[in-house]
Design an enzyme around this catalytic site. Structure first.
Site, PDB file in Angstrom:
ATOM      1  N   SER A 289       0.877  -1.164   0.000  1.00 15.91           N
ATOM      2  CA  SER A 289       0.000   0.000   0.000  1.00 15.91           C
ATOM      3  C   SER A 289       0.919   1.220   0.000  1.00 15.91           C
ATOM      4  O   SER A 289       1.488   1.573   1.034  1.00 15.91           O
ATOM      5  CB  SER A 289      -0.905   0.018   1.226  1.00 15.91           C
ATOM      6  OG  SER A 289      -1.605   1.253   1.311  1.00 15.91           O
ATOM      7  N   THR A 290       1.115   1.811  -1.181  1.00 11.49           N
ATOM      8  CA  THR A 290       2.064   2.922  -1.272  1.00 11.49           C
ATOM      9  C   THR A 290       1.590   4.140  -0.498  1.00 11.49           C
ATOM     10  O   THR A 290       2.408   4.949  -0.060  1.00 11.49           O
ATOM     11  CB  THR A 290       2.310   3.302  -2.738  1.00 11.49           C
ATOM     12  OG1 THR A 290       1.057   3.565  -3.382  1.00 11.49           O
ATOM     13  CG2 THR A 290       3.025   2.191  -3.481  1.00 11.49           C
ATOM     14  N   CYS A 291       0.287   4.265  -0.320  1.00 13.33           N
ATOM     15  CA  CYS A 291      -0.225   5.418   0.438  1.00 13.33           C
ATOM     16  C   CYS A 291       0.265   5.391   1.879  1.00 13.33           C
ATOM     17  O   CYS A 291       0.595   6.423   2.456  1.00 13.33           O
ATOM     18  CB  CYS A 291      -1.748   5.441   0.398  1.00 13.33           C
ATOM     19  SG  CYS A 291      -2.430   5.790  -1.230  1.00 13.33           S
ATOM     20  N   SER A 292       0.296   4.178   2.462  1.00  9.07           N
ATOM     21  CA  SER A 292       0.744   4.058   3.849  1.00  9.07           C
ATOM     22  C   SER A 292       2.185   3.548   3.947  1.00  9.07           C
ATOM     23  O   SER A 292       2.668   3.290   5.043  1.00  9.07           O
ATOM     24  CB  SER A 292      -0.177   3.112   4.624  1.00  9.07           C
ATOM     25  OG  SER A 292      -0.176   1.821   4.042  1.00  9.07           O
TER      26      SER A 292
END
Length: 489
Positions: A448-451
């Site tokens: 999950s690149t966002c997190s």
């Protein structure tokens, strides 16, 4: 090739790094390779007659660009590039230019650029004007020094006790790189030449640590000087780290750019929006946009510009949406063309244009910026754990796998997990999902690149972990937690 050519080389297990070849029969790939090898032998005998000298006509270069893709096949490339650089070297002056640099003033400027809007206290300006008006320089520098010239100027740092025997010079290059493309995300930019990509600003997509030339900045002389510094780094053994997305490097290299691939690393939200706009039905279009969508677009410098005269007052009609899409794509692709042209003008003053044509954009980037050195210990220090301990088997296997990765592969790993190629933030390592809570060698890692989170399966061995992780970093930009694989195609 460094090995005997045979059909076994093209088995799928050997093609992890080349996903586009997946599904092609090994025998077909082998026969194609034979043809390419025969062609390259013919090209090796002709290449020296095709490559013009330093001063070539525009007509010659325009003809060569149609066959530049074949230059990658010749074994003569390295020798030709060396010959081109050697034949265009300039003599090293006896007296090295001296630069007086006040890094304390530059630090204050970096902390709050609004106090110095002319950025005269920046390292960049102190170096630019210091070299321009140096008493030791009788004529403008051409930066075409031989690679053996290891110190381009001598730095005198105000109120610092450093004696510059090369270390101060190298620090000045690092300082100027940091001012042009800060590694720290967020905060004000100390110089006006580059702006953060929309992906960096929105913290989504790939190349989240990248910068593009500022469409609003018209100081082309300084862009040209930046290009000259890049050329000097290309020729020498020093690096100038410029965090550009592939789009910028391709334009500098003279390669074609593709909207839905290359601009995805600049503004992925816009690319996806325009894709959806093209496929939308009329009812949904009217519901979502009504008369609110006008012939305008926002550039990377956050300016909203008209796509047609008076565009901000003209609503886009459903039947005209494809025209709007084309206008928006053209405006965004050309937003920094003048700035990039100025940089390239400086670059080719130092490096023969034809030498750049013998290289891919990735090779040019590597020559100028070097390899992203990402040490295992630095990765470990940046790691945080989610429902895992450092002593867990899967964590131990992860670090064993990453130890076997090259610097390029570790950079790909960071991009896979965080969307960034530099180690500028922490990464989170959590337990991956497995079928029936059992270990499985067939499960890929998810991210999950966002997190900035890597979901790591409990693989049965470090070897399996390395294989799955390497495949993921080469074949996918991200494998989201919902199981969707996003390929790097």
């Amino acid at each position: 090739m460094g090995v005997d050519l045979n059909v076994d080389i093209f088995q799928s297990s050997n093609l992890i790094r080349y996903p586009r070849l997946a599904g092609v029969e090994p025998d077909v790939l082998y026969r194609r390779a034979i043809v390419i090898l025969r062609f390259s032998k013919v090209l090796d005998n002709l290449i020296t007659h095709l490559i013009p000298a330093w001063k070539f006509s525009v007509g010659i270069f325009l003809q060569l660009k149609y066959i530049r893709q074949f230059f990658l096949l010749t074994k003569q490339r390295s020798a030709l590039i060396t010959q081109l650089l050697k034949s265009t070297e300039s003599e090293v002056t006896v007296t090295i230019p001296k630069l007086v640099i006040n890094r304390k003033l530059a630090m204050k400027h970096r902390e709050n650029p609004s106090f110095d809007p002319s950025y005269k206290n920046s390292i960049f300006s102190q170096m630019y004007f210091g070299l321009k008006y140096s008493k030791e320089i009788q004529k403008p520098l051409n930066y075409r020094w031989p690679a053996s010239h290891t110190q381009w100027w001598h730095c005198i740092f105000v109120l610092e006790g450093m004696m510059d025997h090369g270390g101060g010079f190298r620090e000045s290059l690092s300082d100027i790189s940091e001012e042009l493309c800060p590694s720290q995300m967020g905060g004000p930019l100390p110089l006006p030449f580059f702006v953060r990509t929309s992906n960096q600003g929105n913290d989504i997509g790939e190349s989240r640590d990248a910068y593009v030339p500022n469409p609003s900045c018209k100081d082309f002389a300084k862009y040209e000087w930046i290009g000259q510094l890049m050329g000097a780094a290309f020729r020498g053994n020093e690096f100038l780290v410029m965090a550009f997305p592939p789009l910028v490097w391709k334009l500098l290299a003279g390669e074609a750019v593709i909207w839905n691939k290359d601009f995805l690393a600049v503004d992925s939200m816009l690319v996806k929006l325009l894709e959806a706009l093209e496929e939308i039905d009329e009812e949904a279009f009217e519901f979502q946009f009504g008369n609110e969508l006008t012939y305008t677009t926002m550039l990377s410098d956050q300016r909203v510009v008209d796509l047609i005269p008076g565009g901000s007052h003209i609503p886009v009609k459903y039947e005209d949406r494809k025209e709007f899409i084309q206008l928006a794509q053209r405006a965004r692709l050309q937003e920094s063309r003048k700035q990039i042209s100025a940089m390239k003008a400086g670059l080719v003053k130092v490096v023969p244009h034809i030498a750049l044509s013998l290289l891919t954009w990735q090779e040019i980037e590597k020559k100028i910026c070097g390899d992203p050195e990402i040490a295992i210990e630095d990765l470990k220090k940046s790691a945080e754990y989610l429902d895992l301990k450092t002593t867990d088997r899967c964590v131990t296997f992860l670090w064993e796998a990453l130890t076997n990765f090259t610097s390029e592969e570790r950079s790909r790993f960071l991009r896979f997990v965080t969307g960034r190629s530099r180690l500028s933030t922490s990464i989170i390592i959590g337990a991956g999902r497995l079928t029936n809570n059992e270990t499985s060698p067939d499960v890929f890692p998810e991210t999950s690149t966002c997190s900035r989170t890597l979901y790591l399966p409990d693989y049965p061995s470090a070897q399996v972990c390395e294989e799955k992780l390497r495949y993921a970093t080469y074949n996918c930009l991200s494998i989201d937690a919902d199981g969707t694989v996003h390929t790097d195609e």
